[in-house]
Design a protein around this motif. Sequence first.
Motif, PDB file in Angstrom:
ATOM      1  N   ARG A 192      52.755  34.275  50.272  1.00  0.00           N
ATOM      2  CA  ARG A 192      52.555  34.851  48.941  1.00  0.00           C
ATOM      3  C   ARG A 192      53.854  35.033  48.145  1.00  0.00           C
ATOM      4  NH1 ARG A 192      49.079  40.174  48.143  1.00  0.00           N
ATOM      5  NH2 ARG A 192      47.619  38.907  46.984  1.00  0.00           N
ATOM      6  N   THR A 239      48.693  35.078  42.977  1.00  0.00           N
ATOM      7  CA  THR A 239      47.892  34.684  44.136  1.00  0.00           C
ATOM      8  C   THR A 239      47.041  35.845  44.615  1.00  0.00           C
ATOM      9  OG1 THR A 239      49.687  35.271  45.633  1.00  0.00           O
ATOM     10  CG2 THR A 239      49.563  32.979  44.936  1.00  0.00           C
ATOM     11  N   ARG A 240      45.978  35.496  45.348  1.00  0.00           N
ATOM     12  CA  ARG A 240      45.059  36.492  45.907  1.00  0.00           C
ATOM     13  C   ARG A 240      44.808  36.114  47.360  1.00  0.00           C
ATOM     14  NH1 ARG A 240      40.331  35.294  43.038  1.00  0.00           N
ATOM     15  NH2 ARG A 240      41.073  36.633  41.372  1.00  0.00           N
ATOM     16  N   ILE A 280      41.932  33.507  53.180  1.00  0.00           N
ATOM     17  CA  ILE A 280      42.015  32.465  52.156  1.00  0.00           C
ATOM     18  C   ILE A 280      43.016  32.954  51.120  1.00  0.00           C
ATOM     19  CG2 ILE A 280      40.793  31.273  50.312  1.00  0.00           C
ATOM     20  CD1 ILE A 280      38.266  31.500  51.993  1.00  0.00           C
ATOM     21  N   ILE A 281      44.033  32.145  50.858  1.00  0.00           N
ATOM     22  CA  ILE A 281      44.980  32.468  49.798  1.00  0.00           C
ATOM     23  C   ILE A 281      44.709  31.489  48.665  1.00  0.00           C
ATOM     24  CG2 ILE A 281      46.806  31.084  50.851  1.00  0.00           C
ATOM     25  CD1 ILE A 281      48.820  33.090  49.592  1.00  0.00           C
ATOM     26  N   GLU A 282      44.555  32.026  47.452  1.00  0.00           N
ATOM     27  CA  GLU A 282      44.189  31.200  46.316  1.00  0.00           C
ATOM     28  C   GLU A 282      44.950  31.637  45.082  1.00  0.00           C
ATOM     29  OE1 GLU A 282      40.009  31.715  45.759  1.00  0.00           O
ATOM     30  OE2 GLU A 282      40.179  33.879  45.613  1.00  0.00           O
ATOM     31  N   LYS A 307      43.533  26.569  46.595  1.00  0.00           N
ATOM     32  CA  LYS A 307      43.336  27.587  47.629  1.00  0.00           C
ATOM     33  C   LYS A 307      43.344  26.914  48.989  1.00  0.00           C
ATOM     34  CE  LYS A 307      38.286  27.895  47.585  1.00  0.00           C
ATOM     35  NZ  LYS A 307      37.181  28.830  47.415  1.00  0.00           N
ATOM     36  N   GLU A 332      42.617  32.709  38.956  1.00  0.00           N
ATOM     37  CA  GLU A 332      42.215  31.903  37.803  1.00  0.00           C
ATOM     38  C   GLU A 332      42.343  32.709  36.533  1.00  0.00           C
ATOM     39  OE1 GLU A 332      41.451  28.684  37.772  1.00  0.00           O
ATOM     40  OE2 GLU A 332      41.770  28.612  39.925  1.00  0.00           O
ATOM     41  N   LYS A 391      42.925  27.825  53.465  1.00  0.00           N
ATOM     42  CA  LYS A 391      42.514  28.765  54.504  1.00  0.00           C
ATOM     43  C   LYS A 391      43.541  28.707  55.621  1.00  0.00           C
ATOM     44  CE  LYS A 391      38.566  30.077  57.279  1.00  0.00           C
ATOM     45  NZ  LYS A 391      37.171  29.754  57.645  1.00  0.00           N
ATOM     46  N   LEU A 451      48.842  24.712  48.746  1.00  0.00           N
ATOM     47  CA  LEU A 451      48.262  25.704  47.841  1.00  0.00           C
ATOM     48  C   LEU A 451      48.279  25.202  46.403  1.00  0.00           C
ATOM     49  CD1 LEU A 451      47.187  28.578  47.273  1.00  0.00           C
ATOM     50  CD2 LEU A 451      49.556  29.309  47.078  1.00  0.00           C
TER      51      LEU A 451
END
Length: 184
Positions: A45, A95-96, A112-114, A33, A117, A35, A28
């Motif tokens: 998270r 994170t999202r 998807i964890i990203e 990001k 920004e 998947k 990450l």
Amino acid sequence: MPTPTKGPRLGGSPAHERLMLANLATALFQHGKIKTTETKAKRLRPLAEQLITKAKRGDLASRRRVLGVVRDKDVVYTLFDQIAPRFANRNGGYTRIVKTGPRKGDAAPMAIIELVEELTVAEPKANKKSAARKAAQQDKVEALAPAEETPAASADQDAEAPKSASGDTAEAREDSDEATENKA
């Protein structure tokens, strides 16, 4: 002591789960990001957010704690020097998780964890009262400052013409320069 999670762990043993989450966190931070399945993303998270919070501190002890989880030194450098300053004005929520469709082979729910920004660095907002105080203070300073006359005009009138080492004044030198030009 934290309560262990109920039911089976992600990969079997607790050690394997820790290693999987460490690898997911490394990926990450390296790519921004990734998947993965929803379950793994939800378990990743809190770990990722704790690591970013430690990186925001930036001291040696925090760096060593992060190195205990993320074994890649290049990724730790990226985390401390690029990712953490981006979230300097943010208190959590780094994170999202975005849910995607099921995986084709086994229909596992994917996500998807990203990293969120930060497009602009938000500066702390100054309230209206403090802005009014600063303006009033500036007015006081301007009122107390002595009114200055034009220093160049008064200096030209009162000052004497500079003299050279031989005792000639500037006007005498100019006259002698003009005389030599006329002769030539």
